[in-house]
Scaffold this motif. Sequence first.
Motif, PDB file in Angstrom:
ATOM      1  N   GLU A  81       0.819  -1.204   0.000  1.00 30.32           N
ATOM      2  CA  GLU A  81       0.000   0.000   0.000  1.00 30.32           C
ATOM      3  C   GLU A  81       0.857   1.260   0.000  1.00 30.32           C
ATOM      4  O   GLU A  81       0.526   2.250  -0.659  1.00 30.32           O
ATOM      5  CB  GLU A  81      -0.942   0.004   1.198  1.00 30.32           C
ATOM      6  CG  GLU A  81      -2.073  -1.010   1.079  1.00 30.32           C
ATOM      7  CD  GLU A  81      -3.121  -0.837   2.159  1.00 30.32           C
ATOM      8  OE1 GLU A  81      -3.099   0.200   2.855  1.00 30.32           O
ATOM      9  OE2 GLU A  81      -3.980  -1.730   2.305  1.00 30.32           O
ATOM     10  N   HIS A  88       0.809   6.901  -6.508  1.00 26.69           N
ATOM     11  CA  HIS A  88      -0.407   7.704  -6.567  1.00 26.69           C
ATOM     12  C   HIS A  88      -0.097   9.175  -6.302  1.00 26.69           C
ATOM     13  O   HIS A  88      -0.660  10.076  -6.947  1.00 26.69           O
ATOM     14  CB  HIS A  88      -1.412   7.171  -5.542  1.00 26.69           C
ATOM     15  CG  HIS A  88      -2.753   7.824  -5.606  1.00 26.69           C
ATOM     16  ND1 HIS A  88      -3.412   8.081  -6.790  1.00 26.69           N
ATOM     17  CD2 HIS A  88      -3.571   8.291  -4.620  1.00 26.69           C
ATOM     18  CE1 HIS A  88      -4.577   8.652  -6.540  1.00 26.69           C
ATOM     19  NE2 HIS A  88      -4.694   8.809  -5.229  1.00 26.69           N
ATOM     20  N   THR A 106     -11.579  -5.947   1.689  1.00 26.36           N
ATOM     21  CA  THR A 106     -10.836  -4.830   2.258  1.00 26.36           C
ATOM     22  C   THR A 106      -9.659  -4.437   1.374  1.00 26.36           C
ATOM     23  O   THR A 106      -9.420  -3.252   1.098  1.00 26.36           O
ATOM     24  CB  THR A 106     -10.329  -5.188   3.671  1.00 26.36           C
ATOM     25  OG1 THR A 106     -11.446  -5.483   4.514  1.00 26.36           O
ATOM     26  CG2 THR A 106      -9.535  -4.034   4.266  1.00 26.36           C
ATOM     27  N   ARG A 109     -10.831  -2.704  -1.804  1.00 25.25           N
ATOM     28  CA  ARG A 109     -11.223  -1.326  -1.544  1.00 25.25           C
ATOM     29  C   ARG A 109     -10.007  -0.416  -1.416  1.00 25.25           C
ATOM     30  O   ARG A 109      -9.976   0.693  -1.955  1.00 25.25           O
ATOM     31  CB  ARG A 109     -12.084  -1.261  -0.289  1.00 25.25           C
ATOM     32  CG  ARG A 109     -12.660   0.139  -0.015  1.00 25.25           C
ATOM     33  CD  ARG A 109     -13.637   0.142   1.145  1.00 25.25           C
ATOM     34  NE  ARG A 109     -12.987  -0.261   2.395  1.00 25.25           N
ATOM     35  CZ  ARG A 109     -13.204  -1.408   3.021  1.00 25.25           C
ATOM     36  NH1 ARG A 109     -14.038  -2.299   2.499  1.00 25.25           N
ATOM     37  NH2 ARG A 109     -12.578  -1.688   4.151  1.00 25.25           N
ATOM     38  N   ARG A 110      -8.965  -0.886  -0.722  1.00 23.01           N
ATOM     39  CA  ARG A 110      -7.751  -0.081  -0.563  1.00 23.01           C
ATOM     40  C   ARG A 110      -7.036   0.108  -1.901  1.00 23.01           C
ATOM     41  O   ARG A 110      -6.496   1.184  -2.182  1.00 23.01           O
ATOM     42  CB  ARG A 110      -6.810  -0.751   0.451  1.00 23.01           C
ATOM     43  CG  ARG A 110      -7.248  -0.612   1.878  1.00 23.01           C
ATOM     44  CD  ARG A 110      -7.244   0.857   2.295  1.00 23.01           C
ATOM     45  NE  ARG A 110      -5.884   1.408   2.321  1.00 23.01           N
ATOM     46  CZ  ARG A 110      -5.592   2.676   2.017  1.00 23.01           C
ATOM     47  NH1 ARG A 110      -6.542   3.512   1.621  1.00 23.01           N
ATOM     48  NH2 ARG A 110      -4.335   3.104   2.083  1.00 23.01           N
ATOM     49  N   ALA A 112      -8.438   0.321  -4.761  1.00 23.28           N
ATOM     50  CA  ALA A 112      -9.200   1.362  -5.460  1.00 23.28           C
ATOM     51  C   ALA A 112      -8.885   2.738  -4.889  1.00 23.28           C
ATOM     52  O   ALA A 112      -8.687   3.706  -5.643  1.00 23.28           O
ATOM     53  CB  ALA A 112     -10.695   1.065  -5.360  1.00 23.28           C
ATOM     54  N   GLU A 113      -8.819   2.854  -3.565  1.00 16.79           N
ATOM     55  CA  GLU A 113      -8.572   4.136  -2.912  1.00 16.79           C
ATOM     56  C   GLU A 113      -7.192   4.689  -3.252  1.00 16.79           C
ATOM     57  O   GLU A 113      -6.986   5.907  -3.247  1.00 16.79           O
ATOM     58  CB  GLU A 113      -8.707   3.980  -1.396  1.00 16.79           C
ATOM     59  CG  GLU A 113     -10.141   3.730  -0.941  1.00 16.79           C
ATOM     60  CD  GLU A 113     -10.233   3.344   0.527  1.00 16.79           C
ATOM     61  OE1 GLU A 113     -11.358   3.294   1.057  1.00 16.79           O
ATOM     62  OE2 GLU A 113      -9.176   3.081   1.146  1.00 16.79           O
ATOM     63  N   LEU A 114      -6.249   3.797  -3.546  1.00 17.16           N
ATOM     64  CA  LEU A 114      -4.882   4.219  -3.858  1.00 17.16           C
ATOM     65  C   LEU A 114      -4.684   4.527  -5.341  1.00 17.16           C
ATOM     66  O   LEU A 114      -3.559   4.665  -5.817  1.00 17.16           O
ATOM     67  CB  LEU A 114      -3.897   3.146  -3.396  1.00 17.16           C
ATOM     68  CG  LEU A 114      -3.739   3.081  -1.872  1.00 17.16           C
ATOM     69  CD1 LEU A 114      -3.100   1.766  -1.449  1.00 17.16           C
ATOM     70  CD2 LEU A 114      -2.916   4.259  -1.368  1.00 17.16           C
ATOM     71  N   GLY A 115      -5.777   4.624  -6.074  1.00 13.78           N
ATOM     72  CA  GLY A 115      -5.724   5.118  -7.436  1.00 13.78           C
ATOM     73  C   GLY A 115      -5.286   4.130  -8.493  1.00 13.78           C
ATOM     74  O   GLY A 115      -4.942   4.547  -9.611  1.00 13.78           O
ATOM     75  N   ALA A 152     -15.305  -3.200  -6.018  1.00 10.17           N
ATOM     76  CA  ALA A 152     -14.646  -1.980  -5.517  1.00 10.17           C
ATOM     77  C   ALA A 152     -14.465  -0.933  -6.611  1.00 10.17           C
ATOM     78  O   ALA A 152     -13.959   0.159  -6.344  1.00 10.17           O
ATOM     79  CB  ALA A 152     -13.292  -2.341  -4.908  1.00 10.17           C
TER      80      ALA A 152
END
Length: 356
Positions: A81, A88, A106, A109-110, A112-115, A152
């Motif tokens: 991450e 990112h 989980t 989702r992470r 996706a959140e990290l671009g 996600a």
Amino acid sequence: MSVTETHDFLIQWHLTERCNLACSHCYQTGTPGSELSLEEINETLEEIDEMFGAWRRAYDVSIKPSFNITGGEPLLRPDLEQVLGLLHARSYETFLLTNGTLIDRTRARRIAELGVKGAQVSIEGCEEIHESVRGPGSFERASDGIEHLLDAGVPVTLNVTLSRLNAKSMKKVVRFASHIGAQRLGFSRLVPAGKAAGLGQAMLSAAEVRSLYEELFATDIPGLEIVTGDPVAAAHRRERSMKHPGRRKRDRTGGVPSGGCSAGVSGLTLLADGTVVPCRRMPLPIGNVRTHSLRELWAASPVLEALRDKSRYSGKCGSCGHWEECRGCRAIAYADALARGSGDFLSDDPQCFVDR
């Protein structure tokens, strides 16, 4: 100074050699070794930033970099991450290449959140064939991972390594890709290197490759794009378009690069210990980011210089009219040369079927 040109540049980064599977067709050895630390990865990214900036200033070009982050299995890096976060923060286009078996809701989702712009998950065929290559239980776990990524919002490309082990099951793979909701289905050819060094007999003949590509290129399923980075496929696609202009709309081979094999021309690969090679499937070290300047390696490596010079190529590839947009798969050519007792990475691609 105005920027007049934009060039794609792909860096494939293997964060680790560790993997939770032991695939029989893997082009890597899987031998554990030293891995770049998070600090070293950040330092290398800073050097990459400087290299692209220098190219922009010196050559009046804009570099459009993208990163394929992979392994081994990249999810085995506990700091994955953080690595994705470094990319990112620089707004680099980043893709994750994984076997999918370790991705839960989980983690998806992470990601996706990290671009991350998309994930490539390896599928080798129907469940029976996939698990004969990748091990018991791997198909269901990969399928779950694919669904978590899609839920996600991460676009998914399924990728198949084509060989005699799975060539006859591709229609089933297409149906699976469509059923599970993957946006893309990609393919590459088996490279008999690493763990797969003894699988030369599983390689398809040139005629078999042609037949299989014709089948794949004719696929027309709404919502599913057929993609590949195979330079022979790119050359064949252009040949088809020239001979049969009416087929252009039916060809769904997006993702085929316009400049042929990218090895040493429009991309590089970094291995887990910092070793630099021209291509992820071509074990021909040209230096190491721990001890060498990446910019100097790109500019002065004799191996990369040779890969860019048509006059250095031997056999049919050296005289081919499609050299600019193809050059053959250098990894397959190199593996074939090694099997024949030669180290000529500029020799023919033995599976090429395109008219020269």
